[in-house]
Design a protein around this motif. Structure first.
Motif, PDB file in Angstrom:
ATOM      1  N   LEU A 248      32.558 -28.101  85.742  1.00  0.00           N
ATOM      2  CA  LEU A 248      31.228 -27.470  85.675  1.00  0.00           C
ATOM      3  C   LEU A 248      30.241 -28.185  86.602  1.00  0.00           C
ATOM      4  N   LEU A 249      30.303 -29.515  86.644  1.00  0.00           N
ATOM      5  CA  LEU A 249      29.433 -30.256  87.568  1.00  0.00           C
ATOM      6  C   LEU A 249      29.716 -29.847  89.004  1.00  0.00           C
ATOM      7  N   GLY A 250      30.997 -29.753  89.337  1.00  0.00           N
ATOM      8  CA  GLY A 250      31.387 -29.383  90.696  1.00  0.00           C
ATOM      9  C   GLY A 250      30.981 -27.956  91.027  1.00  0.00           C
ATOM     10  N   THR A 251      31.133 -27.063  90.051  1.00  0.00           N
ATOM     11  CA  THR A 251      30.751 -25.667  90.269  1.00  0.00           C
ATOM     12  C   THR A 251      29.239 -25.584  90.520  1.00  0.00           C
ATOM     13  N   TYR A 252      28.489 -26.404  89.772  1.00  0.00           N
ATOM     14  CA  TYR A 252      27.031 -26.395  89.927  1.00  0.00           C
ATOM     15  C   TYR A 252      26.616 -26.865  91.324  1.00  0.00           C
ATOM     16  N   VAL A 253      27.143 -28.016  91.776  1.00  0.00           N
ATOM     17  CA  VAL A 253      26.682 -28.550  93.072  1.00  0.00           C
ATOM     18  C   VAL A 253      27.155 -27.702  94.253  1.00  0.00           C
ATOM     19  N   LEU A 254      28.138 -26.816  94.005  1.00  0.00           N
ATOM     20  CA  LEU A 254      28.607 -25.933  95.079  1.00  0.00           C
ATOM     21  C   LEU A 254      27.974 -24.544  95.001  1.00  0.00           C
ATOM     22  N   SER A 255      27.220 -24.274  93.923  1.00  0.00           N
ATOM     23  CA  SER A 255      26.774 -22.893  93.726  1.00  0.00           C
ATOM     24  C   SER A 255      25.576 -22.557  94.606  1.00  0.00           C
ATOM     25  N   ALA A 256      25.434 -21.252  94.861  1.00  0.00           N
ATOM     26  CA  ALA A 256      24.347 -20.765  95.718  1.00  0.00           C
ATOM     27  C   ALA A 256      23.012 -21.287  95.179  1.00  0.00           C
ATOM     28  N   GLY A 257      22.197 -21.790  96.076  1.00  0.00           N
ATOM     29  CA  GLY A 257      20.892 -22.299  95.653  1.00  0.00           C
ATOM     30  C   GLY A 257      20.901 -23.814  95.447  1.00  0.00           C
ATOM     31  N   PHE A 258      22.070 -24.398  95.161  1.00  0.00           N
ATOM     32  CA  PHE A 258      22.135 -25.845  94.924  1.00  0.00           C
ATOM     33  C   PHE A 258      23.049 -26.558  95.920  1.00  0.00           C
ATOM     34  N   TYR A 259      23.786 -25.780  96.700  1.00  0.00           N
ATOM     35  CA  TYR A 259      24.746 -26.328  97.659  1.00  0.00           C
ATOM     36  C   TYR A 259      24.065 -27.308  98.620  1.00  0.00           C
ATOM     37  N   ASP A 260      22.964 -26.875  99.239  1.00  0.00           N
ATOM     38  CA  ASP A 260      22.270 -27.743 100.207  1.00  0.00           C
ATOM     39  C   ASP A 260      21.689 -28.970  99.519  1.00  0.00           C
ATOM     40  N   GLN A 261      21.122 -28.729  98.346  1.00  0.00           N
ATOM     41  CA  GLN A 261      20.412 -29.798  97.634  1.00  0.00           C
ATOM     42  C   GLN A 261      21.354 -30.916  97.175  1.00  0.00           C
ATOM     43  N   TYR A 262      22.555 -30.538  96.746  1.00  0.00           N
ATOM     44  CA  TYR A 262      23.474 -31.549  96.207  1.00  0.00           C
ATOM     45  C   TYR A 262      24.684 -31.798  97.111  1.00  0.00           C
ATOM     46  N   TYR A 263      25.515 -30.776  97.290  1.00  0.00           N
ATOM     47  CA  TYR A 263      26.783 -31.010  97.988  1.00  0.00           C
ATOM     48  C   TYR A 263      26.556 -31.407  99.454  1.00  0.00           C
ATOM     49  N   LEU A 264      25.778 -30.600 100.170  1.00  0.00           N
ATOM     50  CA  LEU A 264      25.538 -30.892 101.583  1.00  0.00           C
ATOM     51  C   LEU A 264      24.803 -32.227 101.733  1.00  0.00           C
ATOM     52  N   LYS A 265      23.861 -32.458 100.824  1.00  0.00           N
ATOM     53  CA  LYS A 265      23.103 -33.715 100.858  1.00  0.00           C
ATOM     54  C   LYS A 265      24.060 -34.907 100.667  1.00  0.00           C
ATOM     55  N   ALA A 266      25.005 -34.750  99.738  1.00  0.00           N
ATOM     56  CA  ALA A 266      25.961 -35.842  99.478  1.00  0.00           C
ATOM     57  C   ALA A 266      26.871 -36.064 100.692  1.00  0.00           C
ATOM     58  N   LEU A 267      27.212 -34.987 101.395  1.00  0.00           N
ATOM     59  CA  LEU A 267      28.037 -35.136 102.606  1.00  0.00           C
ATOM     60  C   LEU A 267      27.258 -35.881 103.696  1.00  0.00           C
ATOM     61  N   LYS A 268      25.956 -35.619 103.761  1.00  0.00           N
ATOM     62  CA  LYS A 268      25.128 -36.340 104.737  1.00  0.00           C
ATOM     63  C   LYS A 268      24.977 -37.797 104.317  1.00  0.00           C
ATOM     64  N   ALA A 269      24.810 -38.002 103.030  1.00  0.00           N
ATOM     65  CA  ALA A 269      24.741 -39.382 102.522  1.00  0.00           C
ATOM     66  C   ALA A 269      26.042 -40.111 102.862  1.00  0.00           C
ATOM     67  N   ARG A 270      27.152 -39.384 102.764  1.00  0.00           N
ATOM     68  CA  ARG A 270      28.452 -39.990 103.056  1.00  0.00           C
ATOM     69  C   ARG A 270      28.491 -40.469 104.511  1.00  0.00           C
ATOM     70  N   ARG A 271      27.948 -39.668 105.434  1.00  0.00           N
ATOM     71  CA  ARG A 271      27.941 -40.114 106.827  1.00  0.00           C
ATOM     72  C   ARG A 271      27.086 -41.370 106.984  1.00  0.00           C
ATOM     73  N   LYS A 272      25.913 -41.377 106.338  1.00  0.00           N
ATOM     74  CA  LYS A 272      25.046 -42.562 106.445  1.00  0.00           C
ATOM     75  C   LYS A 272      25.765 -43.806 105.910  1.00  0.00           C
ATOM     76  N   ILE A 273      26.443 -43.614 104.768  1.00  0.00           N
ATOM     77  CA  ILE A 273      27.176 -44.730 104.145  1.00  0.00           C
ATOM     78  C   ILE A 273      28.289 -45.205 105.083  1.00  0.00           C
ATOM     79  N   LYS A 274      29.033 -44.250 105.626  1.00  0.00           N
ATOM     80  CA  LYS A 274      30.150 -44.588 106.522  1.00  0.00           C
ATOM     81  C   LYS A 274      29.630 -45.357 107.747  1.00  0.00           C
ATOM     82  N   GLU A 275      28.543 -44.868 108.336  1.00  0.00           N
ATOM     83  CA  GLU A 275      28.003 -45.539 109.524  1.00  0.00           C
ATOM     84  C   GLU A 275      27.510 -46.950 109.188  1.00  0.00           C
ATOM     85  N   ALA A 276      26.903 -47.081 108.013  1.00  0.00           N
ATOM     86  CA  ALA A 276      26.407 -48.398 107.612  1.00  0.00           C
ATOM     87  C   ALA A 276      27.572 -49.379 107.407  1.00  0.00           C
TER      88      ALA A 276
END
Lengths: 488, 98
Positions: free
Chosen positions: A365-393
């Motif tokens: 349910l958590l995964g479905t929420y962060v991938l759902s329309a309206g929340f994808y950018d806010q959570y999933y995409l944001k976490a993927l961007k955070a992942r790049r920042k973390i990886k680069e650091a």
């Protein structure tokens, strides 16, 4: 020495030298399993008949000829091993600790299992785990938890808790676990064994029932660092059936286990300012830093970058991938099926509802929420961007340091029920292990000292991608200090 | 703290994920998920305006295999032996057309 106390390499050597036969070793292993399983529950399925047959077959080969061109290829011949129950084993039930797969029998074996069997290791059984690897204690296994061999009132850690406990209890020579956010290293720390999460892509994921595909890795749980290197030597191989597995220069991992850390630059990290470390864990970390310094390493205190964002980013991505990966369990071609459903949608819904446990439902349910329309950018995409920042650091951190030393977990093994009703506290205890999964880098947990209750403390070394040899160098030194004359 | 997840959201998610929760389960799950999502939201603080998403830690692009049919080494009956219900060489599902 008793067989069950010997390391995998000691067992392999005793077999090669003819001091003990493979059927004797396998018999001793099953006696040990029989005497301890009732109290510990490390295994979900045993493969006694096939293991005994394999032992006889291998013994005949060992006595008649030397089937291995190079001696180092035969180090694990006859050594009994256990495999976490989310890795497929042909003809042997593979449950993922779930009612969903209670009766599932794979038609093929995972890449790692094939490689180990080809190297002559003997599969003795499948180990308990949190359901679909969602958990840190084995308490979410639908078959009941595993107990920690050091103190049965405590959890063995998770999700590869059965594998770690089986190694600690001497119920196998070594075990294979899987690690998506710490599931090899944290149970290794809680049970006092060595656990390695290899670099993403170094070990095949073929036949590993997926949790979060961009982070899952299989790896060894062993009695000591040399065993860990010997097992990695066998399983680190490109597999054409896993398109993320990588062709690498062959490396001699065993040779790296000499404990020579002279000139290595090591960053010592104790967490964010608000991280609550158990005092004995903090003490062990300081002493490990001193040991490495005295042995010639340059040890400096370092702040791990983005530490407070690590767990939220990790769980956002892990749950998103899990919700997608677990769509396949629908009660049609395999797995549990509800018998009362009247239409297809009803069949999916009832089968999943009845067979999945609460933590699995929560993560879907958590995964479905962060991938759902309206929340994808806010959570999933944001976490993927955070992942790049973390990886680069981390990439930048590894230009200054060869290794990062930190605790594997903030505490030693908790008692059963410590996280009941507090999912978030359980997630937060993964603080030190998830960075290696988000960045794809390798990390090893080594036992280093005990707390006041005699529970093992695990310390973690992380390093650059594909530089496992450096991890073994550092880990071997810490292990010498632990075993050696000095009390830690 | 402001609640992000209400009961309607939980029911919608359950529909999408093909899961059913009883009313009591629904409320306790809602509370826990709301708490965890509130915690996930911490990453909103990070400035990622110039940052691209990272889907894979590897730099490799798609890996293709040669498009050649291969013999399947397993046996059909072994594969089908895992099917909860089957007829001949096929798994059976409830009627989908009326």
């Amino acid at each position: 020495m008793q067989l069950e106390q010997m390391s995998a390499l000691e067992l392999g050597e005793a077999i090669a030298a003819g001091r003990v036969t493979i059927p004797e070793v396998v018999s001793a292993t099953f006696s040990e399993i029989r005497s301890r399983e009732e109290s510990l529950h490390c295994f979900l399925t045993l493969a006694e008949q096939s293991a005994r047959q394999q032992a006889v077959r291998l013994q005949a080969i060992v006595e008649s000829e030397n089937p291995f061109e190079k001696p180092e290829e035969g180090l694990l011949v006859g050594v009994p091993f256990a495999v976490k129950d989310n890795l497929c084993t042909k003809g042997l039930r593979t449950t993922c600790g779930s009612a969903m797969l209670e009766h599932f029998v794979p038609t093929y074996s995972a890449g790692v299992v094939n490689l180990l069997e080809k190297a002559g290791a003997v599969l003795v059984g499948k180990t308990n785990m949190d359901e679909f690897a969602f958990g840190s204690t084995t308490e979410t296994s639908c078959f009941g938890p595993t107990r920690n061999p050091i103190d049965p009132e405590r959890v063995p850690g998770g999700s590869s808790g059965g594998s770690a406990a089986a190694v600690a209890a001497g119920e196998c020579g070594f075990a294979i676990g899987t690690d998506t956010g710490g599931s090899i290293r944290q149970p290794a720390a809680y049970c006092g064994v060595v656990g390695l999460k290899p670099t993403y892509g170094l070990v095949s994921r073929y036949g590993l029932i997926a949790y979060a595909s961009s982070m899952d890795q299989a790896g060894p749980l062993t009695r000591d660092v040399r065993d860990c290197a010997a097992v990695l030597q066998v399983i680190a191989k490109k597999d054409g059936l896993d398109s993320t597995s990588v062709e690498t220069e062959p490396k001699d991992y065993l040779k790296a286990c000499v404990g020579d850390v002279r000139g290595l630059r090591i960053g010592l990290a104790d967490g964010a300012p608000d991280t609550k470390l158990q005092p004995e864990v903090a003490g062990a970390l300081e002493r490990a830093g001193d040991c490495l310094r005295e042995a010639g390493a340059e040890v400096e205190r370092v702040q791990l970058p983005y530490l407070e964002y690590m767990v939220p980013a990790y769980y956002t991505l892990a749950c998103a991938e899990a919700s997608s990966n677990l769509e396949r369990f629908d009660g049609v071609k395999y797995g549990y099926r509800d018998k009362t459903a009247r239409n297809l949608s009803d069949l999916y819904e009832r089968s999943r509802t009845e067979a999945f446990g609460p933590e699995v439902k929560r993560r879907i349910l958590l995964g479905t929420y962060v991938l759902s329309a309206g929340f994808y950018d806010q959570y999933y995409l944001k976490a993927l961007k955070a992942r790049r920042k973390i990886k680069e650091a981390y990439d930048s951190l590894y230009t200054q340091y060869d290794l990062i030393l930190c605790p594997t977990a903030p505490t030693t093994a908790p008692k059963f029920g410590a996280y009941s009703g507090d999912t978030l506290a359980m997630y937060q205890s993964d603080l030190f292990t998830v960075p290696a999964n988000l960045t794809g880098c390798p990390a090893i947990s080594v036992p280093f000292g005990e707390d006041a209750d005699g529970l093992p403390i695990g310390l973690q070394l992380m390093g650059r991608a594909f530089e496992e040899p450096l991890l073994f160098q550092g880990a071997a030194l810490l292990e010498t200090e632990r075993k050696g004359g000095r009390s830690v | 703290m402001e609640e992000r997840i209400d009961q309607d959201t939980i029911q919608r998610l359950c529909g999408q994920a093909k899961l059913t929760l009883s009313p009591e389960e629904g409320e306790s799950v809602r509370k826990e998920i709301d708490r965890v999502i509130g915690y996930f939201a911490k990453i909103e603080e990070l400035d990622t305006t110039e940052t691209l998403p990272l889907f894979s830690v590897q730099d490799q692009s798609n890996v293709f295999r040669v498009d050649e049919a291969q013999e399947y080494a397993g046996r059909t009956e072994d594969v089908l032996s895992n099917a909860p219900e089957k007829k001949g060489d096929f798994p059976v599902v409830p009627k989908v057309v009326s």
